[in-house]
Design an enzyme around this catalytic site. Structure first.
Site, PDB file in Angstrom:
ATOM      1  N   GLU A 251     -26.792 -28.173 -29.659  1.00  0.00           N
ATOM      2  CA  GLU A 251     -27.929 -27.574 -28.969  1.00  0.00           C
ATOM      3  C   GLU A 251     -27.350 -26.884 -27.739  1.00  0.00           C
ATOM      4  O   GLU A 251     -27.061 -27.517 -26.727  1.00  0.00           O
ATOM      5  CB  GLU A 251     -28.928 -28.662 -28.598  1.00  0.00           C
ATOM      6  CG  GLU A 251     -30.316 -28.117 -28.390  1.00  0.00           C
ATOM      7  CD  GLU A 251     -30.795 -28.295 -26.986  1.00  0.00           C
ATOM      8  OE1 GLU A 251     -30.904 -27.263 -26.285  1.00  0.00           O
ATOM      9  OE2 GLU A 251     -31.044 -29.441 -26.584  1.00  0.00           O
ATOM     10  N   CYS A 285     -32.952 -25.747 -21.092  1.00  0.00           N
ATOM     11  CA  CYS A 285     -32.401 -24.815 -22.077  1.00  0.00           C
ATOM     12  C   CYS A 285     -33.519 -23.995 -22.686  1.00  0.00           C
ATOM     13  O   CYS A 285     -33.287 -22.923 -23.223  1.00  0.00           O
ATOM     14  CB  CYS A 285     -31.565 -25.520 -23.120  1.00  0.00           C
ATOM     15  SG  CYS A 285     -32.411 -26.844 -23.868  1.00  0.00           S
TER      16      CYS A 285
END
Ligand code: UN1
Length: 497
Positions: A251, A285
């Site tokens: 990720e 993020c």
């Protein structure tokens, strides 16, 4: 801070006198010296986790779920303390610090239920008197590498699933947030003490720098590493895992965009943009980093946004009215300023972005989130800067907007704001957003745990958390049983001896 750590049950030995200096971004000052794990400790932790695996895989999954349920209860009881620790270490506002713990509680609830639903398919076979089906088995030690910005929730997404799937977890947290990791580990140990069937070594923390992560990435006893962080980190980790055929859940960077269409509900859109772009001081993020606004509503939306950016409360994240806390450190501030300079050089019109001095905290880095109007999607816009910078651009037609939306190397989260069904569905369709997360009338950040979380392209392709992501943490076996007395071969092959 010492009070919070003691409430969580962390041994003071672990955070005084160690080599790892931990600062709070709230003041910029050092608050602890955490013990840095040694190579010998890496070896012991991974070895113990592997031994634990040999036992844990034999404990029935619903019982494994019971341990995760107990852990969830510890988290419920400790939510204010752990949330506060996250605020101290990562600089999130109090509500977001607690929200992160809620995310952990939610994934524990999800995983406890899942522990009774690790179901395989039964598949029609082409042979008489045969049965074909799938079974899911534990995989082995799961390595988790997590980032500073979600210092506890991302570990929990991985750990809760890994544990019910029969896998121990060894965790390398960001060196910037090692106290939060110690707090979580202490709570996990509390749950373990209430559960007689947990082997020693089910969960361990390797505090330290790069070498701690490398220990996980290179150890053949760790068949899966789930890593969250920069694309640069992913480029190093992925080939090393591939070289030993280990699984990777990555990720990595995001460059999340929202398209605002003429029919959008502007009040709702404004609030969604404010949270997604400025929340967590732009350090998620999933933070909104690009905004494509239809030319007919551009001026009015940008004017409203400027008002919001001018008035947002910036400061100590422990204070109730604050919405934007500090950047994590000086380096984050430098990167932000250098990106803003590059945007300026490319002709940007910049609102905000300056340092906001807080007299009591001269060593901390508070900034006003930046609204950066760009005529084009230049190179700097296509790059992720982990700071509150929102690049705003105009578009004319939706096809062009979607093309710009997808024309970046990253592919994590995305949104469209519209009340037009056709536009919404276009965005969600195969020719629409190319991201792992695509939303309508919701910003790109703040996903629930029930869905799969992750993205495409340079975001790394991994998925964590809900849906059927658990399958990544297990070994799938296809089983065929012949309960007849003949031996028919598949595909009609004859082999008579
Ligand atoms: C991250 O920033 O690494 O969707 C995770 C969100 C949060 C998780 C973010 N639930 O913004």
């Amino acid at each position: 801070m010492a009070e919070v750590l003691s409430e969580l049950g962390v041994d003071p030995e672990l955070y005084s006198g160690g080599a790892l200096e931990v600062r709070t971004p709230i003041t910029g000052k050092t608050i602890a010296h955490v013990h840095a794990s040694t190579r010998q400790e890496f070896e012991t932790a991974i070895g113990a986790a592997h031994d634990a695996f040999l036992q844990w895989r034999l404990v029935p999954a619903p019982k494994r779920g019971e341990l995760v349920r107990l852990f969830g209860e510890e988290l419920r009881a400790a939510k204010p303390a752990l949330g506060r620790l996250v605020t101290i270490e990562a600089g999130k506002i109090a509500s977001e610090g607690e929200g992160e713990v809620q995310e952990m509680i939610d994934i524990c609830t999800f995983a406890a239920g899942l522990s009774r639903q690790l179901c395989g398919l039964t598949i029609a076979t082409e042979r008489e008197n045969h049965r074909m089906f799938e079974t899911w088995h534990p995989l082995g030690v799961v390595g988790v590498i997590s980032a500073f910005n979600f210092p506890v929730a991302v570990w929990a997404w991985n750990a809760a699933l890994a544990l019910v799937c029969g896998n121990p977890v060894v965790w390398k947290p960001s060196e910037k947030t090692s106290l939060s990791a110690l707090g979580v580990q202490a709570l996990f140990e509390r749950a373990v003490r209430k559960f007689s069937e947990a082997p020693i070594g089910l969960s361990a923390v390797l505090n330290g720098g790069r070498e701690a992560g490398e220990a996980l990435v290179d150890d053949p006893r760790v068949p899966l590493v789930s890593a969250t962080g920069s694309t640069r980190m992913g480029r190093e980790v992925a080939p090393r895992l591939a070289a030993r055929f280990a699984r990777a859940i990555l990720e990595l960077g995001g460059n999340n965009c929202a398209i605002v269409c003429p029919s959008a509900d502007l009040e709702l859109t404004l609030r969604a943009i404010a949270f997604a772009a400025m929340g967590t001081a732009g350090q998620r993020c999933t933070t909104l980093r690009r905004l494509l606004v239809h030319e007919t509503i551009y001026d009015s939306l940008v004017d409203r946004l400027k008002q919001v950016y001018a008035s947002v409360a910036i400061g100590d994240p422990r204070q109730a009215r604050t919405l934007v806390g500090p950047l994590i450190d000086a380096r984050a501030f430098e990167l932000m300023q250098s990106s803003l300079q590059q945007a300026r050089d490319a002709g940007a019109n910049i609102f905000g972005g300056e340092r906001v001095p807080i007299p009591e905290f001269p060593d901390a880095y508070y900034v006003r989130p930046a609204l950066v109007e760009m005529a084009e999607q230049t190179e700097i816009v296509r790059r992720e800067t982990f700071a509150p910078i929102l690049y705003v651009m105009r578009y004319r037609d939706l096809e062009e907007a979607v093309r710009l939306h997808n024309d970046v190397p990253q592919g994590l989260a995305s949104s469209i704001f519209t009340t037009d069904l056709r536009e919404a569905e276009y965005f969600l369709s195969a020719r629409g957003s190319d991201c792992g997360i695509a939303n309508v009338n919701i910003g790109p950040s703040g996903a629930e745990i029930g869905g799969a979380f992750g993205g495409e392209k340079e975001t790394g392709g991994g998925r964590e958390s809900g849906s059927d992501v658990w399958k990544l943490y297990m070994r799938r076996a296809t089983n065929t049983v012949n309960y007849g007395s003949e031996l028919p071969l598949a595909q009609g092959v004859k082999f008579e001896i």
